[in-house]
Design an enzyme around this catalytic site. Structure first.
Site, PDB file in Angstrom:
ATOM      1  N   LYS A  68      -6.572   3.464   8.733  1.00  0.00           N
ATOM      2  CA  LYS A  68      -5.616   4.479   8.098  1.00  0.00           C
ATOM      3  C   LYS A  68      -5.992   5.790   8.168  1.00  0.00           C
ATOM      4  O   LYS A  68      -5.311   6.771   8.519  1.00  0.00           O
ATOM      5  CB  LYS A  68      -5.197   4.049   6.596  1.00  0.00           C
ATOM      6  CG  LYS A  68      -4.286   2.835   6.629  1.00  0.00           C
ATOM      7  CD  LYS A  68      -3.909   2.349   5.069  1.00  0.00           C
ATOM      8  CE  LYS A  68      -3.262   1.035   5.030  1.00  0.00           C
ATOM      9  NZ  LYS A  68      -3.038   0.624   3.658  1.00  0.00           N
ATOM     10  N   SER A  71       0.785  -1.265  -0.040  1.00  0.00           N
ATOM     11  CA  SER A  71       0.005  -0.048  -0.065  1.00  0.00           C
ATOM     12  C   SER A  71       0.966   1.125   0.152  1.00  0.00           C
ATOM     13  O   SER A  71       0.371   2.435   0.342  1.00  0.00           O
ATOM     14  CB  SER A  71      -0.988  -0.123   1.214  1.00  0.00           C
ATOM     15  OG  SER A  71      -0.187  -0.010   2.299  1.00  0.00           O
TER      16      SER A  71
END
Length: 310
Positions: free
Chosen positions: A221, A178
């Protein structure tokens, strides 16, 4: 607030007539004295405060007046901070980007740094990164090479410089698919000498063609982004479906940008007022790797910045 506070007070012979815990104090304990997915360490730290308060209550007896635990008193009772949490930079910096990572204890901000020096095309990756992140760095570099003309770089720029990618806090192992767009943005910033916006954080994987792929752990996140002072988050377009699970307070406090290609990421993340013009002409500073040479800043040999560069 509904369970742990009453439990640690009762276990230590206290009531709300002896001590109250402010919300700010609870946040202080959670962020700086615990790092966990559950609440066991939190309970231990609150109990440590309660024991010290109970000792003071016994010493003062009838003279005791109810105390309200604040962040300042937390530090008095528990000592110096044991943990830190990621925060965004205070100013736009060249070659520094804020990424969003998922860890076993939740989301975290991850600063990525890149430096460029004269060399022979070596790409060095440090910071105890796993194999997946090292592959992401290679893919990010390949994307930058494919967009060299749009960024104002010579086609063979990579043969004249060494690029060093570093993710601080080397004591913590990092891996996962990511960080691609974060790495690509940081490399592009370092090569073009254009700062990355400090208020932007991002997450997403990248292909060699610059396509942005979806990631996991989006909720954690984005919570970390809001906690760390970020106001803009760049995420893959394919993760739009995951936004329904996001708390309303996070949605309200963050500007969430959905992207499908790396060009869109650079347009939002780099500190330029006209991104389209920038991606067409670039910013030209070093004679040996840039298409248009420029003299030292302030001399008559300057080549003006292209339209759009702050």
């Amino acid at each position: 607030r509904r369970h742990l506070i009453d439990k640690v007070r009762e276990d230590n012979g206290l009531t709300d007539e002896h001590v109250l815990f402010s919300d700010a104090a609870m946040v202080e304990v959670i962020r700086h004295y615990t790092r966990e997915a559950g609440v066991r360490s939190l309970e231990r730290e609150l109990a440590a405060i309660a024991r010290k308060v109970a000792r003071e209550v016994v010493k003062q007896g009838d003279d005791w007046k109810r105390i309200r635990i604040t962040p300042r008193l937390v530090k008095k009772y528990l000592g110096v901070h044991r943990f830190r949490y990621g925060k965004t930079e205070s100013e736009d910096l060249v070659g520094v980007t804020t990424g969003l990572a998922y860890t076993e204890v939740g989301g975290e901000l991850l600063q990525t740094e890149v430096s460029v020096s004269a060399g022979q095309g070596k790409l060095q990756v440090t910071g105890r990164l796993g194999e997946v992140m090292q592959e992401s760095a290679g893919a990010a570099m390949s994307y930058i090479r494919s967009r060299a003309k749009q960024l104002g770089l010579k086609r063979d720029f990579y043969t004249k410089v060494d690029v060093h990618v570093h993710v601080p806090e080397g004591g913590t192992p990092k891996d996962g698919p990511s960080a691609g767009i974060t790495l690509a943005t940081t490399i592009a910033s370092a090569l073009t000498r254009v700062p990355v916006r400090a208020n932007v954080a991002m997450t997403g994987e990248i292909t060699l063609r610059g396509r942005v792929l979806p990631i996991g752990g989006l909720k954690e996140k984005l919570i970390a982004a809001q906690r760390g002072g970020v106001d803009t988050a760049i995420i893959p377009k394919e993760n739009e479906k995951d936004l329904k699970d996001l708390p309303a307070v996070i949605k309200k406090s963050l500007r969430i940008i959905l992207v499908e290609h790396m060009d869109e990421v650079l347009a939002e993340a780099l500190a330029v007022s006209d991104p389209e013009s920038f991606l067409q002409s670039g910013i030209h500073e070093l004679d040996d790797i840039y298409e248009v040479p420029r003299g030292p800043v302030g001399t008559t040999g300057d080549v003006p910045h292209p339209a759009g560069v702050n």
